[in-house]
Design a protein around this motif. Structure first.
Motif, short mmCIF file in Angstrom:
data_model
loop_
_atom_site.label_atom_id
_atom_site.label_comp_id
_atom_site.label_asym_id
_atom_site.label_seq_id
_atom_site.Cartn_x
_atom_site.Cartn_y
_atom_site.Cartn_z
N ILE A 64 0.89 -1.17 -0.11
CA ILE A 64 0.07 -0.28 0.03
C ILE A 64 1.47 1.06 0.12
O ILE A 64 0.72 2.56 -0.47
CB ILE A 64 -0.88 -0.07 1.24
CG1 ILE A 64 -1.91 1.33 1.07
CG2 ILE A 64 -0.67 0.16 2.78
CD1 ILE A 64 -3.03 1.02 -0.13
N MET A 65 1.72 1.57 1.23
CA MET A 65 2.99 2.24 0.63
C MET A 65 3.11 2.17 -0.64
O MET A 65 3.47 3.45 -0.93
CB MET A 65 3.78 2.43 1.60
CG MET A 65 3.13 2.17 3.60
SD MET A 65 2.28 3.76 3.69
CE MET A 65 1.35 3.10 5.14
N ALA A 66 3.98 1.48 -1.26
CA ALA A 66 4.55 1.60 -2.47
C ALA A 66 3.45 2.73 -3.50
O ALA A 66 3.87 3.11 -4.09
CB ALA A 66 4.87 0.27 -2.63
N LEU A 67 2.66 1.93 -3.39
CA LEU A 67 1.47 1.99 -4.27
C LEU A 67 0.76 4.33 -4.12
O LEU A 67 0.90 4.48 -5.03
CB LEU A 67 -0.44 1.50 -4.06
CG LEU A 67 -0.97 1.56 -5.43
CD1 LEU A 67 -1.02 1.90 -6.44
CD2 LEU A 67 -2.59 0.61 -5.31
N LEU A 68 0.67 4.15 -2.83
CA LEU A 68 0.68 5.49 -2.53
C LEU A 68 1.86 6.70 -2.95
O LEU A 68 1.89 7.52 -3.34
CB LEU A 68 0.18 5.53 -1.29
CG LEU A 68 -1.10 4.89 -1.06
CD1 LEU A 68 -1.34 4.96 0.82
CD2 LEU A 68 -2.33 6.09 -1.68
N ASP A 69 3.26 6.10 -2.81
CA ASP A 69 3.46 6.90 -3.37
C ASP A 69 4.00 6.70 -4.64
O ASP A 69 4.33 7.51 -5.38
CB ASP A 69 5.44 5.61 -3.08
CG ASP A 69 5.60 6.13 -0.86
OD1 ASP A 69 5.15 6.88 -1.10
OD2 ASP A 69 7.08 5.35 -0.98
N LEU A 70 3.73 5.80 -5.79
CA LEU A 70 3.87 5.94 -7.02
C LEU A 70 2.60 6.76 -7.36
O LEU A 70 2.67 7.47 -8.76
CB LEU A 70 3.66 4.69 -7.40
CG LEU A 70 3.27 4.16 -9.17
CD1 LEU A 70 4.29 4.28 -10.27
CD2 LEU A 70 2.46 2.73 -9.28
N LEU A 71 1.68 6.39 -7.01
CA LEU A 71 0.29 7.64 -7.22
C LEU A 71 0.77 8.97 -6.77
O LEU A 71 -0.11 9.65 -7.05
CB LEU A 71 -0.96 6.63 -6.60
CG LEU A 71 -1.28 5.55 -7.82
CD1 LEU A 71 -2.59 5.00 -6.89
CD2 LEU A 71 -1.36 5.36 -9.16
N GLY A 72 1.15 9.60 -5.86
CA GLY A 72 1.78 9.88 -5.40
C GLY A 72 2.65 10.87 -6.22
O GLY A 72 2.59 12.45 -6.04
N GLN A 73 3.02 11.00 -7.22
CA GLN A 73 3.95 11.27 -8.03
C GLN A 73 3.61 12.20 -8.65
O GLN A 73 2.40 11.89 -9.23
CB GLN A 73 4.62 10.34 -9.20
CG GLN A 73 5.60 9.59 -8.46
CD GLN A 73 7.21 10.08 -7.66
OE1 GLN A 73 7.90 10.66 -8.00
NE2 GLN A 73 7.22 9.97 -6.68
N LYS A 74 4.02 13.24 -8.86
CA LYS A 74 2.92 14.71 -9.51
C LYS A 74 2.46 14.17 -10.96
O LYS A 74 4.03 13.70 -12.01
CB LYS A 74 4.07 15.67 -9.63
CG LYS A 74 3.11 17.00 -10.15
CD LYS A 74 4.00 18.10 -10.26
CE LYS A 74 3.30 19.43 -10.66
NZ LYS A 74 3.76 20.70 -10.34
N TRP A 75 1.47 14.22 -11.46
CA TRP A 75 0.90 13.63 -12.85
C TRP A 75 0.39 12.23 -12.96
O TRP A 75 -0.34 11.56 -13.62
CB TRP A 75 1.49 14.87 -13.55
CG TRP A 75 1.57 15.61 -13.93
CD1 TRP A 75 2.75 16.20 -13.43
CD2 TRP A 75 0.73 16.47 -14.45
NE1 TRP A 75 2.64 17.63 -13.98
CE2 TRP A 75 1.45 17.93 -14.10
CE3 TRP A 75 -0.82 16.54 -14.39
CZ2 TRP A 75 0.79 19.24 -14.77
CZ3 TRP A 75 -1.49 17.42 -15.62
CH2 TRP A 75 -0.81 19.36 -15.40
N ALA A 76 0.68 11.85 -12.02
CA ALA A 76 0.63 9.88 -12.26
C ALA A 76 -0.90 9.86 -11.96
O ALA A 76 -1.08 8.84 -12.99
CB ALA A 76 1.00 9.51 -11.09
N LEU A 77 -1.56 10.75 -11.35
CA LEU A 77 -2.77 10.15 -11.11
C LEU A 77 -3.97 10.61 -12.15
O LEU A 77 -4.63 10.18 -12.42
CB LEU A 77 -3.50 10.86 -10.11
CG LEU A 77 -3.45 10.64 -7.96
CD1 LEU A 77 -3.82 10.91 -7.00
CD2 LEU A 77 -4.21 8.35 -8.52
N ARG A 78 -3.55 11.81 -12.55
CA ARG A 78 -3.87 12.14 -14.13
C ARG A 78 -3.70 11.56 -14.91
O ARG A 78 -4.54 11.36 -15.60
CB ARG A 78 -3.98 13.85 -14.74
CG ARG A 78 -4.16 14.66 -14.85
CD ARG A 78 -5.62 14.75 -14.82
NE ARG A 78 -5.99 15.52 -16.30
CZ ARG A 78 -5.98 17.26 -16.27
NH1 ARG A 78 -5.26 17.47 -14.66
NH2 ARG A 78 -6.61 17.51 -17.38
N VAL A 79 -2.17 11.32 -15.35
CA VAL A 79 -2.54 9.81 -16.50
C VAL A 79 -3.09 8.58 -15.95
O VAL A 79 -4.05 8.43 -17.24
CB VAL A 79 -0.89 9.73 -16.59
CG1 VAL A 79 -0.60 8.14 -17.43
CG2 VAL A 79 -0.37 10.69 -16.84
#
Length: 111
Positions: free
Chosen positions: A18-33
């Motif tokens: 869960i922490m790895a996923l949130l770190d990945l999705l917390g990267q700027k623009w990742a959720l937008r993509v």
């Protein structure tokens, strides 16, 4: 070890998933993509246009990270969510609905 196992190990780096996923999705623009690809494949140019102010370099970086994580894949004509990416996108829908309610409540409340 196959390539996917090596990639997973580098993404997790000893962290809980869960922490790895949130770190990945917390990267700027990742959720937008992720959000822009929810309705289907898009070319790099179309994705950049839909995402707004994202630079081509940052876009390619996010795509690369999301591909390494197994969330985005290269398809004819662009990029698409993998089955895992589609599942993740669906998992965000309750949060999306909540965000709308939250925004509405903030607009109604006097400051």
């Amino acid at each position: 070890m196959n390539d996917n196992q090596g990639c997973a190990s580098s993404i997790l780096r000893g962290r809980r998933p869960i922490m790895a996923l949130l770190d990945l999705l917390g990267q700027k623009w990742a959720l937008r993509v992720l959000w822009e690809l929810r309705d289907g494949a898009m070319s790099s140019r179309a994705l950049r246009s839909a995402a707004g102010d994202i630079s081509p370099t940052v876009l390619q970086s996010r795509i690369h990270e999301l591909r390494d994580a197994g969330i985005v894949e290269r398809v004819d004509g662009g990029y698409s969510l993998t089955p895992l990416g589609l599942e993740l996108s669906e998992a965000f829908m309750p949060l999306y609905r909540f965000a709308g309610k939250w925004a509405d409540s903030l607009e109604r409340e006097p400051r």
